[in-house]
Structures are given as structure tokens and as C-alpha cells.
Design an enzyme around this catalytic site. Structure first.
Site, PDB file in Angstrom:
ATOM      1  N   ASP A 103      41.704  29.911  36.281  1.00 54.07           N
ATOM      2  CA  ASP A 103      42.744  30.834  35.825  1.00 54.07           C
ATOM      3  C   ASP A 103      43.378  30.344  34.524  1.00 54.07           C
ATOM      4  O   ASP A 103      43.810  31.143  33.694  1.00 54.07           O
ATOM      5  CB  ASP A 103      43.813  30.978  36.916  1.00 54.07           C
ATOM      6  CG  ASP A 103      44.870  32.012  36.559  1.00 54.07           C
ATOM      7  OD1 ASP A 103      44.500  33.124  36.137  1.00 54.07           O
ATOM      8  OD2 ASP A 103      46.066  31.712  36.693  1.00 54.07           O
ATOM      9  N   GLU A 139      44.362  40.501  29.849  1.00 47.47           N
ATOM     10  CA  GLU A 139      45.711  40.150  30.304  1.00 47.47           C
ATOM     11  C   GLU A 139      46.023  40.817  31.635  1.00 47.47           C
ATOM     12  O   GLU A 139      46.534  40.182  32.566  1.00 47.47           O
ATOM     13  CB  GLU A 139      46.746  40.565  29.254  1.00 47.47           C
ATOM     14  CG  GLU A 139      48.169  40.216  29.647  1.00 47.47           C
ATOM     15  CD  GLU A 139      49.203  40.748  28.671  1.00 47.47           C
ATOM     16  OE1 GLU A 139      50.381  40.855  29.070  1.00 47.47           O
ATOM     17  OE2 GLU A 139      48.843  41.058  27.515  1.00 47.47           O
ATOM     18  N   ASP A 183      43.970  39.269  34.481  1.00 44.07           N
ATOM     19  CA  ASP A 183      44.489  37.945  34.823  1.00 44.07           C
ATOM     20  C   ASP A 183      45.713  38.057  35.730  1.00 44.07           C
ATOM     21  O   ASP A 183      45.794  37.406  36.779  1.00 44.07           O
ATOM     22  CB  ASP A 183      44.840  37.197  33.536  1.00 44.07           C
ATOM     23  CG  ASP A 183      45.222  35.747  33.792  1.00 44.07           C
ATOM     24  OD1 ASP A 183      44.549  35.097  34.607  1.00 44.07           O
ATOM     25  OD2 ASP A 183      46.186  35.267  33.183  1.00 44.07           O
ATOM     26  N   HIS A 184      46.668  38.894  35.344  1.00 37.92           N
ATOM     27  CA  HIS A 184      47.884  39.072  36.149  1.00 37.92           C
ATOM     28  C   HIS A 184      47.563  39.734  37.489  1.00 37.92           C
ATOM     29  O   HIS A 184      48.183  39.410  38.510  1.00 37.92           O
ATOM     30  CB  HIS A 184      48.908  39.913  35.391  1.00 37.92           C
ATOM     31  CG  HIS A 184      49.433  39.246  34.157  1.00 37.92           C
ATOM     32  ND1 HIS A 184      49.683  37.899  34.091  1.00 37.92           N
ATOM     33  CD2 HIS A 184      49.764  39.751  32.929  1.00 37.92           C
ATOM     34  CE1 HIS A 184      50.139  37.588  32.890  1.00 37.92           C
ATOM     35  NE2 HIS A 184      50.194  38.692  32.169  1.00 37.92           N
ATOM     36  N   ASN A 193      36.899  37.447  32.271  1.00 37.24           N
ATOM     37  CA  ASN A 193      37.235  38.086  33.546  1.00 37.24           C
ATOM     38  C   ASN A 193      36.319  37.618  34.670  1.00 37.24           C
ATOM     39  O   ASN A 193      36.722  37.587  35.836  1.00 37.24           O
ATOM     40  CB  ASN A 193      37.157  39.610  33.418  1.00 37.24           C
ATOM     41  CG  ASN A 193      38.236  40.171  32.520  1.00 37.24           C
ATOM     42  OD1 ASN A 193      39.248  39.518  32.268  1.00 37.24           O
ATOM     43  ND2 ASN A 193      38.033  41.374  32.012  1.00 37.24           N
ATOM     44  N   ASP A 232      46.232  37.152  39.783  1.00 37.64           N
ATOM     45  CA  ASP A 232      47.338  36.271  40.188  1.00 37.64           C
ATOM     46  C   ASP A 232      48.185  36.910  41.292  1.00 37.64           C
ATOM     47  O   ASP A 232      48.643  36.225  42.211  1.00 37.64           O
ATOM     48  CB  ASP A 232      48.231  35.942  38.989  1.00 37.64           C
ATOM     49  CG  ASP A 232      47.574  34.970  38.022  1.00 37.64           C
ATOM     50  OD1 ASP A 232      46.619  34.287  38.428  1.00 37.64           O
ATOM     51  OD2 ASP A 232      48.008  34.909  36.858  1.00 37.64           O
TER      52      ASP A 232
END
Length: 416
Positions: A133, A151, A154-155, A86, A158
Site C-alpha cells: 500500500d 488515488e 488506494d483509498h 492498482n 484502505d
């Protein structure tokens, strides 16, 4: 452990929900924690339980992914094993945002010419973000620190990066001279990202197309470099056969990409979900997520077209960022809904910012629209950060992990 208990801890106590995982908090840290944390935990015990059971599923690969894999594997091998996945993601996002803000500073109406180094910085910032990323998941597996939090994080990054990337591209090609096209390109980008997770919410699987994020990012990097090489004369030149300005070529590519991507997304959505009777993964209507993004875009269009002072035309960057933060938050809530197999609720504080602009126009701009836009921008950003910090801290506490540090032994391990 549900994650509810630690929100009642006193300042100075060991605080497992601290974003960086430090054990002791100063008075200033405690104040900041209360400021950027929701008064009540955003996730219920049932949601946290279902989050533990979540497994990441993806399908497909894009055109450039096999070619980039070698570079990504080499890059992750250079990263020290003590660096948390992260942390890699947030560093990349921070660089991406800072380099785009440089362009916003020099080109507030997306019609100005920025210094050449600013375009180079933006291209480098996007390449760095793309690289970091791509390796955060590899770092998670390499250090055995994969988790549902990774997860989600990350999203979430984004979703915010998408806003800045599309805005930076519009500035690079000076699309502010064509406000309708700029509006379309920016909202098409956020809409497509939302749809990608909408179909994931329906099918349970994140699908990658032959032309996906990596290809788009490389294309945008090229746009920034062309801004360095050609400058304004290049974007103002005419394309011979089409007889349109060169700056509209990226916009036309956006139209084609939107049609192509949305066709694939809606084919999955309308085919039916994995839930009961073809419902979503949470057992809700497959069309229910449209209410959220539909509301954002409808408000954005109405405020744009009804403004008596040409609010969007004069302040496109502030406008896009305001609604971009709103879109990022509802996208994050959609990702959370998917990972926790829960329903998305329409009532949300994210809509307060756009509602302020709408009401101000309804009452004939009782307050200067520019001032209200700034208020909406600050509120929407604060609302997004507050939600993200609260969700990440609650999940980290529940899973007994840190957001930005790797524990010696990881109790929960999923695909990142």
C-alpha cells in the site's frame, strides 16, 4: 468521452470498462460484468469533468514514515515496471483479507484460540499489505501512470482493509469475551477512517498525524505476534497498576487514539471548509457527511442492544463484517464526492442490509436473526463490490486507461 457510452456495448465487443482491461469478453465474462456493474453509470458527466481537474493534496507526516521510506524505496525498486500500481494494491488487500478470514474461520466469536500459524499469517499479511500500500503511489510516479483512479482505488482498498484489520486485532486478543469493547474498537476504527476523509472533503487536503496508519499497523502486527508468544494466558493476565486484563490494553489505546484523532479531525471540520462561506469543497454543509456514518453506527447500536438472541455476542465477526462493508461503501462515496466536488446523498442501497435487520427485530424476529444477518452480509458485500467495480470501470473508460494494466502512454497524469 463521458463513460456512459460503453455500458451499452454488446457482449463480445471491445470493452474498455472491463476491470482488467481485456479487449474481448466471453459470455461468462459478460454475465459477470452485468452482475457486478450498476445498470446506470454512478457518475455524471459533470462529476467526471471535475474528476479530471482533481489534484491530490496532503499534509504532515507520521512518526515512522521517515524511517520506513528507505525500505519502501528499496521495495519499489524490486517491482517490475510493467506491474500496475492498482495491481500492487489489490494483491496486498487480497492477502490481508485472506489471512484475516483464516482467523474468522477459527475464531467466529473472537473468544477461541486459533492455531499459532494463523496469527503469524495475519501479522505477515498485514505487513505485506502495509508495504504494498505504501509503494503503489511510488510505482505510479515511477511508471508515469498516476491518475485520479489510482488515488480512489488506494483509498477504497484502505476502507475495506480497515474493517478486516480491526476485526483481526479483536480476534487476536480474544476481545469477544468483552462484546461492548469489541463493538467499540471495531466501529471506532471505521469511524476514524471515515473522519479522515470527512475532513479532507471539508478542507481539500488529506492530513496525516504524528501517530497515523503506519504506526497503528505496526502496533497491530505486534499484537498478533504477542498472541503467538503468550497465547490466552497472556491476554487474560492482569495489568498490576490498572488492575484490568491485558486484553483491554489495546482497547484503551483505541479510546486514546480515537480521542486524539477525532480532536484533530473535528478541529479542521469546525474551522470551516474551502468552499463558499466556509462550506465543503463541494459547497455543502461541513456537517452533512455525519448523517451517513451516524446512521450506520446508530443502526448498529440499536440492533446490537435490542437483539433478543444476542446476535452480536454470538456472531460478532459476521456482524462487524456486515456493517463494515456498509461503512466501506459510504466512505468510498465520500472519497468520490471529494474528488468530484459533488454532494453526498443520504439515500443509498448500502442501508438495505442494516434495514433488514432492524425491520426483522421490529416485527419480533419474524425470521431468524442469524439468517437475516447472513442475508445482510451477502447483500452489503455485493452492493459494495458492485459500486466499486462500476465507479472504477467508468473512470478508467473516461480517462482511457486500464484499472490493472499500464498503458504505453498515459494521457492523464496526477499525483497518486
Amino acid at each position: 468521452m463521458s463513460g456512459h457510452r460503453s455500458t451499452r456495448k454488446r457482449c463480445g465487443d471491445s470493452h474498455p470498462e472491463s476491470p482488467v482491461g481485456f479487449g474481448h469478453m466471453s459470455t461468462t465474462g459478460c454475465i459477470l460484468n452485468k452482475l457486478f456493474q450498476l445498470p446506470t453509470p454512478p457518475l455524471s458527466r459533470h462529476q467526471l469533468k471535475r474528476l479530471e481537474e482533481h489534484r491530490y493534496q496532503s499534509a504532515g507526516r507520521s512518526l515512522l514514515e521517515p524511517l520506513m521510506q528507505g525500505y519502501w524505496e528499496w521495495l519499489v525498486g524490486r517491482v517490475p515496471s510493467w506491474i500496475a500500481p492498482n495491481l500492487i494494491t489489490i494483491i496486498g488487500l487480497s492477502i490481508n483479507i485472506c489471512t484475516t478470514i483464516l482467523l474468522v474461520f477459527y475464531c467466529p466469536t473472537a473468544t477461541e484460540q486459533a492455531p499459532l500459524w494463523a496469527y503469524i499469517a495475519c501479522a505477515c499479511g498485514l505487513f505485506i499489505y502495509q508495504s504494498l500500500d505504501a509503494i503503489d503511489g511510488k510505482q505510479a510516479r515511477r511508471t508515469n501512470s498516476s491518475s485520479p483512479l489510482g488515488e480512489l482505488f488506494d483509498h477504497g482498498c484502505d476502507s475495506l482493509s480497515t474493517v478486516f484489520v480491526v476485526l483481526g486485532t479483536c480476534i487476536a486478543v480474544q476481545l469477544g469475551t468483552n462484546p461492548d469493547w469489541m463493538f467499540f474498537c471495531c466501529f471506532a476504527g471505521t469511524f476514524m477512517f471515515y473522519c479522515a476523509h470527512w475532513q479532507t472533503y471539508v478542507s481539500g487536503t488529506l492530513r496525516f498525524g504524528i501517530i497515523d496508519v503506519t504506526e497503528v499497523q505496526i502496533f497491530i502486527i505486534i499484537m498478533h505476534l504477542l498472541a503467538v508468544i503468550g497465547g490466552p494466558p497472556f491476554w487474560q493476565s492482569m495489568i498490576p497498576v490498572l488492575n484490568i486484563q491485558m486484553k483491554l490494553f489495546p482497547a484503551l489505546c483505541t479510546v486514546a487514539g480515537t480521542i486524539f484523532s477525532c480532536t484533530n479531525y473535528f478541529r479542521v471540520i469546525f474551522t470551516g471548509g474551502v468552499g463558499k462561506n466556509g462550506s465543503t469543497i463541494a459547497g455543502t454543509s461541513v456537517l452533512s457527511p455525519f448523517l451517513h456514518i451516524g446512521s450506520v453506527i446508530t443502526l448498529a447500536v440499536m440492533i446490537y442492544k435490542k437483539s433478543a438472541v444476542q446476535l452480536f455476542e454470538k456472531h460478532p465477526c459476521l456482524y462487524i463484517l456486515t456493517f463494515g462493508f456498509v461503512s466501506a461503501k459510504i466512505t468510498n462515496k465520500l472519497v468520490v464526492a471529494h474528488m468530484t466536488k459533488s454532494e453526498m446523498h443520504l439515500h443509498d442501497t448500502a442501508f438495505i442490509g442494516p434495514a433488514l435487520l432492524f425491520l426483522d427485530q421490529y416485527f419480533n424476529s419474524f425470521i431468524d436473526e442469524y439468517i437475516v444477518l447472513w442475508i445482510a452480509l451477502v447483500f452489503s458485500f455485493f452492493d459494495l463490490i458492485r459500486y466499486c467495480v462500476s465507479v472504477c470501470n467508468q473512470i478508467a473508460s473516461h480517462l482511457h486507461i486500464h484499472v490493472f494494466r499500464i498503458k504505453t502512454s498515459t494521457a492523464h497524469s496526477n499525483h497518486h
